[in-house]
Design a protein around this motif. Sequence first.
Motif, short mmCIF file in Angstrom:
data_model
loop_
_atom_site.label_atom_id
_atom_site.label_comp_id
_atom_site.label_asym_id
_atom_site.label_seq_id
_atom_site.Cartn_x
_atom_site.Cartn_y
_atom_site.Cartn_z
N GLN A 161 0.83 -1.20 0.00
CA GLN A 161 0.00 0.00 0.00
C GLN A 161 0.87 1.26 0.00
N ASP A 162 1.88 1.28 0.87
CA ASP A 162 2.78 2.45 0.95
C ASP A 162 3.52 2.67 -0.37
N GLU B 223 1.10 4.09 -2.94
CA GLU B 223 0.82 5.49 -2.60
C GLU B 223 2.00 6.40 -2.97
N THR C 240 -4.79 4.75 -2.16
CA THR C 240 -4.76 3.32 -1.89
C THR C 240 -5.35 3.02 -0.51
N LYS C 241 -6.02 1.87 -0.42
CA LYS C 241 -6.61 1.44 0.84
C LYS C 241 -6.50 -0.07 0.92
N SER C 242 -6.11 -0.59 2.09
CA SER C 242 -6.06 -2.04 2.27
C SER C 242 -6.99 -2.44 3.40
N ILE D 176 -6.41 -4.85 -1.58
CA ILE D 176 -5.91 -3.49 -1.78
C ILE D 176 -6.72 -2.82 -2.88
N TYR E 75 -11.01 -2.42 -5.95
CA TYR E 75 -10.18 -3.48 -5.39
C TYR E 75 -9.55 -4.27 -6.52
#
Length: 116
Positions: free
Chosen positions: A54-55, A58, A64-66, A77, A83
């Motif tokens: 995710q990092d 980004e 981004t979101k997990s 993710i 997704y």
Amino acid sequence: MRLLQKNKPVIRFLLIFFGSYLILAFLYNLYLNNASSQKYYPEFITHIVALQSQDLIEAFGYETKSIPSDYDPSMRIAINGDYVVRIVEGCNAISVMVLFLAFILAFKKDWKSTLL
């Protein structure tokens, strides 16, 4: 008996490789069976891989979101709201590290040169 003496290095390699691989794979499987967590779902190492992924995404400027998956032991993710990626246990590379370590142990000559 002569055949065993002739192939002693090969037999030694195979015994060390398969022995260490089986022991390490057993220990990893034991970890997987006992490491499930609600805080670090599905387990700590895979969870950390999902957060690092995710990092990294980004860092390229994507939103981004997990989140933990509802369907299986994995992390999902989302990139820009869709997704698109599922991080499962196999994504954490521990199985590959176990195999690599078994080869290192089987090929070692002495501990000093192996560690260097």
